[in-house]
Scaffold this active site. Sequence first.
Site, PDB file in Angstrom:
ATOM      1  N   ASP A 106     -12.781 -43.046  -5.500  1.00 29.75           N
ATOM      2  CA  ASP A 106     -11.813 -42.286  -4.692  1.00 29.75           C
ATOM      3  C   ASP A 106     -10.606 -43.187  -4.466  1.00 29.75           C
ATOM      4  O   ASP A 106     -10.448 -43.782  -3.402  1.00 29.75           O
ATOM      5  CB  ASP A 106     -12.453 -41.865  -3.373  1.00 29.75           C
ATOM      6  CG  ASP A 106     -11.655 -40.776  -2.655  1.00 29.75           C
ATOM      7  OD1 ASP A 106     -10.645 -40.308  -3.214  1.00 29.75           O
ATOM      8  OD2 ASP A 106     -12.056 -40.406  -1.533  1.00 29.75           O
ATOM      9  N   ASP A 131      -8.636 -55.836  -6.843  1.00 33.79           N
ATOM     10  CA  ASP A 131      -8.177 -54.710  -7.643  1.00 33.79           C
ATOM     11  C   ASP A 131      -9.390 -54.142  -8.373  1.00 33.79           C
ATOM     12  O   ASP A 131     -10.049 -54.841  -9.137  1.00 33.79           O
ATOM     13  CB  ASP A 131      -7.123 -55.202  -8.633  1.00 33.79           C
ATOM     14  CG  ASP A 131      -6.512 -54.086  -9.460  1.00 33.79           C
ATOM     15  OD1 ASP A 131      -7.231 -53.125  -9.801  1.00 33.79           O
ATOM     16  OD2 ASP A 131      -5.315 -54.185  -9.790  1.00 33.79           O
TER      17      ASP A 131
END
Length: 259
Positions: A147, A127
């Site tokens: 992104d 993560d």
Amino acid sequence: MAARKQSTSRLPAELPEVNFSDWGDIRYLHLGTEWVQGSMKLDAPYEIELEYVQRMMAWLLFVDGTGIGNRHAMQLGLGAATLTKFCRKTLRMRTTAVELNPQVVSACRGWFKLPPDDAKLRVVIADAAEEIRRPEWQGTVDALQVDLYDHEAAAPVLDSEDFYADCRALLTEDGAMTVNLFGRSSSYERSLEKIQAVFGADAVWAFKPTREGNTVVLAQRQPSRPKREALAERAQTIQTRWGLPAPKWLRVFKPVLSI
């Protein structure tokens, strides 16, 4: 009209399936929907095909091109590995990519020519919000490229002031972050305000949106205002050395305080 070929990897229920489509000489990555998560030229797999992804390299305008290979680039969100491949293979930088979905990594290695990890390439399955808080990354990143979108591409997955503060902590003194801001339910203005609150308005630059609606924002660790002549010279060098259309960027890329 070119035929479209598809291949799919199955994922656990909590993650979308990963697939690709070929259209002419371009391969596109999808996460279970029609939204494009990245692309690759089949006959030039290490070039950058999409306009907004090219603009994610705008940090090159602010650094001396002679020492690029000694710098560190990090991507948050692997996509089709376009930026990761360009930084590692073309710029020969130390490159780190952080990706939540292990099947995206497998897809990039199987379908998008992502090379295996080596002394200068590391793909981390994690993560991003948690990974970038690790002490080993603090102050080590010269070019941070963010992104982060889910399979619906509706809004950035991470878009808080706390997240952008963590991003800023990654950067070296002359480092910069580029962010792709896109989405039907996201607000560019709100995202920009958060970035400015963390980096300072004088450290933030922005492109005009692409035709597809992607707006790339650049934020510097320490603000600078290179003269137009210096930017033009660097832009020409970027185009000559690495094939990016940097001279065109200067027509649509400005400090936000001047917009």
